[in-house]
Design a protein around this motif. Sequence first.
Motif, short mmCIF file in Angstrom:
data_model
loop_
_atom_site.label_atom_id
_atom_site.label_comp_id
_atom_site.label_asym_id
_atom_site.label_seq_id
_atom_site.Cartn_x
_atom_site.Cartn_y
_atom_site.Cartn_z
N ASN A 133 -40.47 43.90 86.60
CA ASN A 133 -40.73 42.50 86.25
C ASN A 133 -41.44 42.23 85.02
O ASN A 133 -41.61 41.17 84.44
CB ASN A 133 -41.82 41.96 87.57
CG ASN A 133 -41.06 41.75 88.80
OD1 ASN A 133 -41.67 40.98 89.67
ND2 ASN A 133 -39.92 42.24 88.96
N VAL A 134 -42.29 43.28 84.32
CA VAL A 134 -42.98 43.06 83.03
C VAL A 134 -42.55 43.75 82.12
O VAL A 134 -42.00 43.12 80.94
CB VAL A 134 -44.49 43.56 83.31
CG1 VAL A 134 -45.34 43.19 82.13
CG2 VAL A 134 -45.46 42.76 84.35
N VAL A 153 -42.08 34.78 79.88
CA VAL A 153 -43.38 35.48 79.60
C VAL A 153 -44.39 35.20 80.42
O VAL A 153 -45.49 35.98 80.88
CB VAL A 153 -43.58 35.32 77.80
CG1 VAL A 153 -44.86 36.12 77.46
CG2 VAL A 153 -42.38 35.81 77.26
N ALA A 154 -44.71 33.91 80.67
CA ALA A 154 -45.66 33.29 81.45
C ALA A 154 -45.70 34.06 83.04
O ALA A 154 -46.90 34.30 83.48
CB ALA A 154 -45.70 31.93 81.61
N ARG A 155 -44.57 34.17 83.37
CA ARG A 155 -44.54 34.99 84.68
C ARG A 155 -44.89 36.42 84.57
O ARG A 155 -45.77 36.97 85.60
CB ARG A 155 -43.00 35.01 85.49
CG ARG A 155 -42.48 33.57 85.65
CD ARG A 155 -40.97 33.64 86.07
NE ARG A 155 -40.27 32.33 86.52
CZ ARG A 155 -38.98 32.33 86.56
NH1 ARG A 155 -38.18 33.28 86.45
NH2 ARG A 155 -38.74 31.19 87.05
N LYS A 156 -44.62 36.96 83.68
CA LYS A 156 -45.11 38.21 83.31
C LYS A 156 -46.57 38.58 83.41
O LYS A 156 -47.11 39.31 83.65
CB LYS A 156 -44.46 38.89 81.99
CG LYS A 156 -42.95 39.15 82.39
CD LYS A 156 -42.07 39.60 81.08
CE LYS A 156 -40.65 39.70 81.29
NZ LYS A 156 -39.97 40.40 80.20
N ILE A 157 -47.15 37.62 82.24
CA ILE A 157 -48.53 37.80 82.28
C ILE A 157 -49.55 37.41 83.70
O ILE A 157 -50.40 37.93 84.04
CB ILE A 157 -49.21 36.92 81.03
CG1 ILE A 157 -50.53 37.39 80.87
CG2 ILE A 157 -49.16 35.45 81.14
CD1 ILE A 157 -50.60 38.94 80.11
N LEU A 158 -48.66 36.69 84.24
CA LEU A 158 -49.26 36.11 85.58
C LEU A 158 -49.55 37.17 86.64
O LEU A 158 -50.15 37.48 87.06
CB LEU A 158 -48.31 34.99 86.12
CG LEU A 158 -48.68 34.46 87.64
CD1 LEU A 158 -50.15 33.83 87.82
CD2 LEU A 158 -47.85 33.47 88.01
N ILE A 159 -48.12 38.18 86.61
CA ILE A 159 -48.04 39.18 87.28
C ILE A 159 -49.04 40.15 86.93
O ILE A 159 -49.69 40.95 87.82
CB ILE A 159 -46.54 39.89 87.24
CG1 ILE A 159 -45.78 38.61 87.99
CG2 ILE A 159 -46.58 41.04 88.14
CD1 ILE A 159 -44.28 38.91 87.73
N LEU A 160 -49.41 40.57 85.61
CA LEU A 160 -50.27 41.50 85.19
C LEU A 160 -51.91 41.00 85.58
O LEU A 160 -52.38 41.90 86.07
CB LEU A 160 -50.33 41.78 83.78
CG LEU A 160 -49.16 42.61 83.25
CD1 LEU A 160 -48.91 42.47 81.60
CD2 LEU A 160 -48.92 43.82 83.67
N ALA A 203 -55.00 32.95 81.27
CA ALA A 203 -53.95 33.40 80.67
C ALA A 203 -53.33 32.35 79.81
O ALA A 203 -53.11 31.13 80.22
CB ALA A 203 -52.95 34.10 81.71
N ARG A 204 -52.53 32.90 78.62
CA ARG A 204 -51.98 31.90 77.96
C ARG A 204 -50.78 32.72 77.12
O ARG A 204 -50.77 33.71 77.05
CB ARG A 204 -52.80 31.21 76.98
CG ARG A 204 -53.41 32.00 75.88
CD ARG A 204 -54.27 31.37 74.81
NE ARG A 204 -53.35 30.29 73.94
CZ ARG A 204 -53.58 29.39 73.23
NH1 ARG A 204 -55.05 29.21 72.96
NH2 ARG A 204 -52.64 28.87 72.52
N VAL A 205 -49.74 31.80 76.71
CA VAL A 205 -48.79 32.46 76.12
C VAL A 205 -48.22 31.51 74.93
O VAL A 205 -48.56 30.15 75.07
CB VAL A 205 -47.22 32.60 77.05
CG1 VAL A 205 -47.62 33.70 78.20
CG2 VAL A 205 -46.83 31.43 77.47
N GLY A 206 -47.92 31.93 73.68
CA GLY A 206 -47.47 31.23 72.78
C GLY A 206 -46.97 32.01 71.33
O GLY A 206 -47.37 33.11 71.39
N LEU A 207 -46.58 31.25 70.53
CA LEU A 207 -46.05 31.87 69.24
C LEU A 207 -47.26 32.13 68.41
O LEU A 207 -48.12 31.02 68.17
CB LEU A 207 -45.11 31.11 68.52
CG LEU A 207 -44.25 31.70 67.44
CD1 LEU A 207 -43.34 32.80 67.99
CD2 LEU A 207 -43.51 30.57 66.61
#
Length: 812
Positions: A607-608, A678-685, A752-756
């Motif tokens: 998943n990650v 990517v947001a799903r992956k950091i959520l899972i972690l 948690a956050r995701v971005g360039l």
Amino acid sequence: MQVLKFGGSSVATAENMFRVLNLAEAAARHAPTVVVVSALGGVTDALIAAGRRAAAADGSYRDLLRELELRHLEAVRGLLPLTGQSAALSLIKTNCNELESLCDGVFALGELSARTLDRLVGYGELLSSRLVAAGLGARGTAHQWLDSRQLIRTDARYGHATVDFAATNPLIQAAATGEVALYVAPGFVAGAPDGTTTTLGRGGSDYTAAIFAGALGAEKLEIWTDVSGMMTADPRLVRAARPIARISYQEAMELSHFGAKVLYPPTIQPVMKSGIPLWIKNTFAPEDAGTLVEVAPPANQAFVRGISSIGPVALLRLEGSGMVGVPGFSRRLFAALAREQVNVILITQSSSEHSICVAVSTPDADRAQHAADQEFAAEISSGLLDPLDREDELAIVALVGEQMKNHPGISGRMFGALGQNGVNIRAIAQGSSEKNISTVIRQQDVRKAINVLHETFFEATTRQVNVVVAGVGNVGRKLLEQLARQQPWLREKLRLNLRVVGLANSRQFVLDENGLDLTNWEAALAAGPALDLDQLTTSLLALNLRNTVFVDVTASPTVAQTYAGLLARSVAVVACNKVAASSEYAQYARLKALAQEFNTQFLFETNVGAGLPVIGTLNDLLRSGDEVQRMQAVLSGTLNFVFNNYDGTRPFAEVVRQAQAEGYTEPDPRLDLTGTDVARKILILAREAGYPLEMPDVENDPFLPAACLEGDVPAFYEQLAAHEAHFKGLYDAAANQGKKLRFVASFENGQARVGLQSVAPGHDLYSLQGKDNAVLFYTNRYVEQPLVIKGAGAGAEVTASGVFADVLRAAH
């Protein structure tokens, strides 16, 4: 002196009888021999049916008798030369005429007494033994036919007569000490004091043979049947079942009591009492060693000798506070059952005396329940006892071994193996001798339970794992290729027999409990029925295979909805699909809890980080007492490929098309480029690190212009081209500072956050190449320098290898 007994299958046809004649003659060349013969296979049941039809005024009994006559006449013609058939044919006709007269009398009276039934069914053994004797005579073999009715003396308890050994033994000794070396006798039949025919009940021919052997002090008794001895388990249920070379009388009786039908325990008492060795041999494979049953077999490493089962059974439970400290409840229960002639198969009672359970055969259950209800009617009506509780559709699985008492942990291994495969134990009984550990389970779990236990105690070198794969796209195909290629290595190195028993795509599915041919799986899937997920999971659970792993290599929310039902039946789930682990936290937590409750696995490493050991490493840190303070990660091989290949000399849209063409993106690239994945992956972690976040809690800073998200995929590419200046500006801003663009996922202080981001040289994320992913764990142990996991984070081959690794974890 030796005694050989041949069962119904051994004499069922003339061809089979030739085998019996050869074996009997060979035995007689070594020592004087008594041959005891059963009725031709199926004849006894047919005689009973004829008698019952006659008693019911059903004239079709004559048809049955004619069929039996023809069968025996055919046996004569096949066994004897033409010139020697006359006497045998006449004997058959005479006996069949007597049978018809007997049934005519039953028909006229409308009654079939036990005495008449004994006389009727006794003809089966009389005819078969006469045929064998005639066959020996035709070959010129000296022999003598003995009439068991004149030698075995019993009481007049028709149907299951009791032997008078004081009268019987001298008669046998006198009759079988003549000048010939070979004697033939009918099994099953005996004689009452008034000379009428009696029978010896279930296993009667074995009993006859044991009576002869005991009376003559035989060197051995051989039981010839259609199996090569006793087996470690029923070969119809367990393919890997193996013959038992040597076994004690006590172990043989335990196995036979619980379903191993080679022997019926009461019938071997005369030889067991005398310490006479008993061989179980195969008429159709006489070269096989068979099983030696003896008083004290030599000790060996097989402390569990065999696994057996009996069913269906019903479990009756009597409980209530009125039982505690009051003597006599057990006695009253067993007395009530005895009055109804109900045999109790298993007993277990709580130490608190609050309840007592008995297992009885299902056909006896109604009578047993009625007897108990009547006996305790007063206590039930007054509330001292609860109404009798009854469970049906159960079975008993028993582990048997003389040496189990000397090996601690047998029960633990037994219950652990069953629990890991979702086999619920309803009751347990273990005798004080520790030769038998019995468990009551659901009838539908018997095959699985016996296979699991056989694997645990007899196949320690090999473990069978049954895999079902949903999704045969790029990753699924690679997984199947890897499984096929690695199967020999797994068997040799890890002792795993890994079989794919099911496949599904979006249109069809196929299940085969024997395993699918991975060199031709596409044809098997194409021939399968239309996909219905409910039907697929129902059929899979109905197969009830041990060590089952369900692998989801789709992105389907519908497939993810099947996980709960599978986990609740102890089917391990390996998910490449991110839907379940990134859904509402309550659902994620429920699936994790189900896996723990039902002692199975819910694994989703891919998943990650595709094939990277990200989740496994995080769990190892937490289990060893470490604590995650923050995480930084590049978790999209797609985005990393795009930003590693975009330098402003080619349009951004062209680089994205290249990523899609090389299989690094979803069919709709926007799922990757928006950062949702990517947001799903950091959520899972974050969840695996112990934080109950929801998807809206993950802050997403998009870099795509809003117009790029409108319309379909072709429109998306048009908008990418139209906004080339925007992407060129992002690149130039980073490049002018000597930095590189990375789409980064981060987690710190529960956020948690995701971005360039623009990443400077020297940072662990700066040097990522191609489609690489990287995860940086900052923990209480890794404070200044993070623990870094880096490698390819996209591609069918590496993702399939990650799924494969999860399958192996689930297998262990």
